[in-house]
Write a protein that holds these residues in place. Sequence first.
Motif, mmCIF file in Angstrom:
data_model
loop_
_atom_site.group_PDB
_atom_site.id
_atom_site.type_symbol
_atom_site.label_atom_id
_atom_site.label_comp_id
_atom_site.label_asym_id
_atom_site.label_seq_id
_atom_site.Cartn_x
_atom_site.Cartn_y
_atom_site.Cartn_z
ATOM 1 N N VAL A 1 -1.640 29.617 -1.207
ATOM 2 C CA VAL A 1 -0.320 30.177 -1.524
ATOM 3 C C VAL A 1 -0.454 31.432 -2.377
ATOM 4 O O VAL A 1 0.239 32.436 -2.162
ATOM 5 C CB VAL A 1 0.551 29.121 -2.228
ATOM 6 N N VAL A 2 -1.360 31.392 -3.359
ATOM 7 C CA VAL A 2 -1.573 32.556 -4.218
ATOM 8 C C VAL A 2 -2.028 33.759 -3.396
ATOM 9 O O VAL A 2 -1.523 34.883 -3.549
ATOM 10 C CB VAL A 2 -2.605 32.233 -5.315
ATOM 11 N N LEU A 3 -2.980 33.549 -2.507
ATOM 12 C CA LEU A 3 -3.489 34.653 -1.687
ATOM 13 C C LEU A 3 -2.397 35.207 -0.777
ATOM 14 O O LEU A 3 -2.268 36.423 -0.613
ATOM 15 C CB LEU A 3 -4.680 34.189 -0.855
ATOM 16 N N HIS A 4 -1.597 34.329 -0.176
ATOM 17 C CA HIS A 4 -0.525 34.797 0.703
ATOM 18 C C HIS A 4 0.515 35.572 -0.093
ATOM 19 O O HIS A 4 1.061 36.565 0.394
ATOM 20 C CB HIS A 4 0.126 33.616 1.421
ATOM 21 N N ARG A 5 0.788 35.142 -1.322
ATOM 22 C CA ARG A 5 1.771 35.852 -2.140
ATOM 23 C C ARG A 5 1.285 37.273 -2.433
ATOM 24 O O ARG A 5 2.061 38.231 -2.390
ATOM 25 C CB ARG A 5 2.006 35.094 -3.441
ATOM 26 N N LEU A 6 0.007 37.416 -2.718
ATOM 27 C CA LEU A 6 -0.537 38.744 -3.000
ATOM 28 C C LEU A 6 -0.594 39.597 -1.738
ATOM 29 O O LEU A 6 -0.313 40.790 -1.761
ATOM 30 C CB LEU A 6 -1.929 38.614 -3.613
ATOM 31 N N ARG A 7 -0.975 38.980 -0.640
ATOM 32 C CA ARG A 7 -1.100 39.744 0.602
ATOM 33 C C ARG A 7 0.250 40.234 1.107
ATOM 34 O O ARG A 7 0.370 41.343 1.626
ATOM 35 C CB ARG A 7 -1.761 38.872 1.674
ATOM 36 N N LEU A 8 1.287 39.407 0.943
ATOM 37 C CA LEU A 8 2.612 39.757 1.458
ATOM 38 C C LEU A 8 3.494 40.438 0.430
ATOM 39 O O LEU A 8 4.589 40.886 0.755
ATOM 40 C CB LEU A 8 3.313 38.496 1.988
ATOM 41 N N GLY A 9 3.033 40.522 -0.838
ATOM 42 C CA GLY A 9 3.827 41.212 -1.851
ATOM 43 C C GLY A 9 5.151 40.547 -2.119
ATOM 44 O O GLY A 9 6.188 41.209 -2.232
ATOM 45 N N TYR A 10 5.165 39.229 -2.224
ATOM 46 C CA TYR A 10 6.412 38.502 -2.436
ATOM 47 C C TYR A 10 7.130 38.965 -3.700
ATOM 48 O O TYR A 10 6.517 39.116 -4.758
ATOM 49 C CB TYR A 10 6.152 36.998 -2.573
ATOM 50 N N VAL A 11 8.416 39.168 -3.590
ATOM 51 C CA VAL A 11 9.221 39.413 -4.778
ATOM 52 C C VAL A 11 9.417 38.085 -5.504
ATOM 53 O O VAL A 11 9.247 37.010 -4.928
ATOM 54 C CB VAL A 11 10.596 40.005 -4.405
ATOM 55 N N THR A 12 9.768 38.145 -6.769
ATOM 56 C CA THR A 12 10.012 36.926 -7.531
ATOM 57 C C THR A 12 11.418 36.410 -7.245
ATOM 58 O O THR A 12 12.270 37.113 -6.699
ATOM 59 C CB THR A 12 9.869 37.191 -9.034
ATOM 60 N N LEU A 13 11.648 35.163 -7.637
ATOM 61 C CA LEU A 13 12.965 34.575 -7.413
ATOM 62 C C LEU A 13 14.044 35.339 -8.180
ATOM 63 O O LEU A 13 15.170 35.502 -7.701
ATOM 64 C CB LEU A 13 12.955 33.107 -7.839
ATOM 65 N N ASP A 14 13.687 35.806 -9.385
ATOM 66 C CA ASP A 14 14.671 36.551 -10.175
ATOM 67 C C ASP A 14 15.090 37.831 -9.471
ATOM 68 O O ASP A 14 16.253 38.250 -9.539
ATOM 69 C CB ASP A 14 14.090 36.887 -11.554
#
Length: 232
Positions: A150-163
Amino acid sequence: MRRPTARPGPTGGVVVIHTDSMSALQVLRQPRTPMDNVQLTTAILGHIQGLAAQGRCVRFNWVPSHIGVRGNEAADEAAREATRHPAVALTVLPSIQGAKVLARRAAICAAEQQYRQLVQTSRQAAWHKQATKNNEPLRPAQRLSRAEEVVLHRLRLGYVTLDELRDGFEERPCEHCPHMTPHPLTHYLLSCPATERLRQCVGPESATALVRQFQKNLPLLLEVARAAPPPR
């Protein structure tokens, strides 16, 4: 390979095919050998099988070309005349293998077109393109836990935060330092003390470029992310 010309025999039960192409005859005699024009060869063999199913006999005759054989010269002229009229078309059904190749190419082209359109309209797709150099995998060779994936996918896809997804978002404090930032992930990668080890290795770059650099050194990226996970 030019399609051979055919004419029915005197009794109507025999189809005589005259051709000046020895290579065509060799391919038709041994269709399992490698050949260039698979679609045309497959179509010819299909017609021959159809005639055989009707109880008709198919006979091939080879005639030398360019030596004044009247029928062959007439066939050549008819072929040249046909090329002058675009409305005259020959429908050649592809082989099963040819159809698979065409389907794969069409699917790849459609996916690439959709991806290009998505990159122009989606922030995360644009980040992904820059961070992975067109879909290079962002995963090490070893098996990872679900949390690490999950951490790697978040970095690869540039997920915005919930806020950031909420209306009226301006900024929030970093989870690993007191700094207030309107772009938590960019701050995490480029400014936060928790990821200083990464920046020391590759120097100051954009956030997506930093992620891309660590595709070759994912153990260090994972080590930092385990100690100080990226923002959610």
